[in-house]
Design an enzyme around this catalytic site. Sequence first.
Site, mmCIF file in Angstrom:
data_model
loop_
_atom_site.group_PDB
_atom_site.id
_atom_site.type_symbol
_atom_site.label_atom_id
_atom_site.label_comp_id
_atom_site.label_asym_id
_atom_site.label_seq_id
_atom_site.Cartn_x
_atom_site.Cartn_y
_atom_site.Cartn_z
ATOM 1 N N THR A 82 -3.599 -6.055 -5.865
ATOM 2 C CA THR A 82 -3.723 -4.788 -6.582
ATOM 3 C C THR A 82 -5.050 -4.145 -6.198
ATOM 4 O O THR A 82 -6.013 -4.845 -5.880
ATOM 5 C CB THR A 82 -3.673 -4.987 -8.113
ATOM 6 O OG1 THR A 82 -3.880 -3.721 -8.752
ATOM 7 C CG2 THR A 82 -4.716 -5.962 -8.617
ATOM 8 N N GLU B 73 5.107 1.895 -1.769
ATOM 9 C CA GLU B 73 5.818 1.763 -3.050
ATOM 10 C C GLU B 73 7.153 2.459 -2.888
ATOM 11 O O GLU B 73 7.208 3.676 -2.750
ATOM 12 C CB GLU B 73 5.045 2.454 -4.181
ATOM 13 C CG GLU B 73 3.891 1.678 -4.661
ATOM 14 C CD GLU B 73 3.623 1.844 -6.165
ATOM 15 O OE1 GLU B 73 4.452 2.438 -6.875
ATOM 16 O OE2 GLU B 73 2.583 1.355 -6.601
ATOM 17 N N ASP C 104 3.478 -4.274 -11.720
ATOM 18 C CA ASP C 104 3.696 -2.838 -11.739
ATOM 19 C C ASP C 104 3.958 -2.391 -13.157
ATOM 20 O O ASP C 104 4.680 -3.053 -13.887
ATOM 21 C CB ASP C 104 4.875 -2.465 -10.845
ATOM 22 C CG ASP C 104 4.361 -2.051 -9.491
ATOM 23 O OD1 ASP C 104 3.913 -0.899 -9.372
ATOM 24 O OD2 ASP C 104 4.347 -2.907 -8.589
HETATM 25 P P1 IMP Z 1 0.739 0.740 -11.317
HETATM 26 O O1 IMP Z 1 1.603 1.430 -10.308
HETATM 27 O O2 IMP Z 1 1.343 -0.477 -11.872
HETATM 28 O O3 IMP Z 1 -0.659 0.563 -10.858
HETATM 29 O O4 IMP Z 1 0.602 1.666 -12.588
HETATM 30 C C1 IMP Z 1 0.974 2.985 -12.554
HETATM 31 C C2 IMP Z 1 0.225 3.794 -13.550
HETATM 32 O O5 IMP Z 1 0.657 3.434 -14.869
HETATM 33 C C3 IMP Z 1 -1.272 3.637 -13.587
HETATM 34 O O6 IMP Z 1 -1.900 4.457 -12.666
HETATM 35 C C4 IMP Z 1 -1.563 4.125 -14.995
HETATM 36 O O7 IMP Z 1 -1.527 5.505 -14.975
HETATM 37 C C5 IMP Z 1 -0.378 3.649 -15.785
HETATM 38 N N1 IMP Z 1 -0.664 2.408 -16.480
HETATM 39 C C6 IMP Z 1 -0.168 1.180 -16.173
HETATM 40 N N2 IMP Z 1 -0.643 0.263 -17.039
HETATM 41 C C7 IMP Z 1 -1.452 0.907 -17.866
HETATM 42 C C8 IMP Z 1 -2.247 0.494 -18.981
HETATM 43 O O8 IMP Z 1 -2.317 -0.687 -19.366
HETATM 44 N N3 IMP Z 1 -2.950 1.446 -19.583
HETATM 45 C C9 IMP Z 1 -2.929 2.740 -19.200
HETATM 46 N N4 IMP Z 1 -2.222 3.191 -18.183
HETATM 47 C C10 IMP Z 1 -1.474 2.275 -17.529
#
Ligand code: IMP
Length: 206
Positions: free
Chosen positions: A8, A40, A72
């Site tokens: 990540t 992605e 994710d």
């Molecule tokens: P990712 O693709 O899993 O990194 O997450 C996508 C998006 O979801 C991130 O950029 C955040 O905008 C949102 N997100 C995921 N988990 C959280 C969290 O625990 N708190 C706040 N936003 C989150």
Amino acid sequence: MRTVWFMTGNSGKVREAKHALEPLGFDVRQLVIDGVEVSEPQCDDLEDVARSKLDQAQQYLPNSSDALMVEDAGLFVDALQGFPGVYSAYVLNTIGCKGMLRLMVGEASRGAQFEAVAAFLLDGEVHVSRGICRGQLSFEASGNEGFGFDPIFIPDAIEVDGDFSSTSGLTFADVDLSVKEQFSHRRKALNGLIELLLTTEAASSS
Ligand code: IMP
């Protein structure tokens, strides 16, 4: 101690995974693959995204006995039929928390949920665990903790051993990590992952 490589770019997620997994004896390290762009896929389901990332990254695992983990997550808003969901990162980077709140103007329901899928590859096998945190979108952004949409998300109260626990209307960004973890989707997905890891460890050592 088993090494778990967490692929990540999000240091907030690494902090949360270390907090959850290290007390159980897992050495969590961030896997950053220099010069490699992990794509992605545009899927409706977080699990498909996580599985695709594992597939792409497994060739870069430093040691085949180590575990590889991806996670994710996204924010799914009821009134917006689950938007931004798998597009959460894009929406955060473009319209941000304030833009999300603008989309909610006039909506009677402010219900939403964070979902996380944690997937790991261990000894050639893929294990997947999902966590959900229900809550409400706040009317304004508040707080400096956490990351992403934390400033606009207020988790619903949860029942723990017969007692109700809540953030008293505070957002995830108003409270510290140990409080967020009591409610968090990521923590639930990680707990599922821990159970799978422990079961797998126990089976391989018996
Ligand atoms: P990712 O693709 O899993 O990194 O997450 C996508 C998006 O979801 C991130 O950029 C955040 O905008 C949102 N997100 C995921 N988990 C959280 C969290 O625990 N708190 C706040 N936003 C989150």
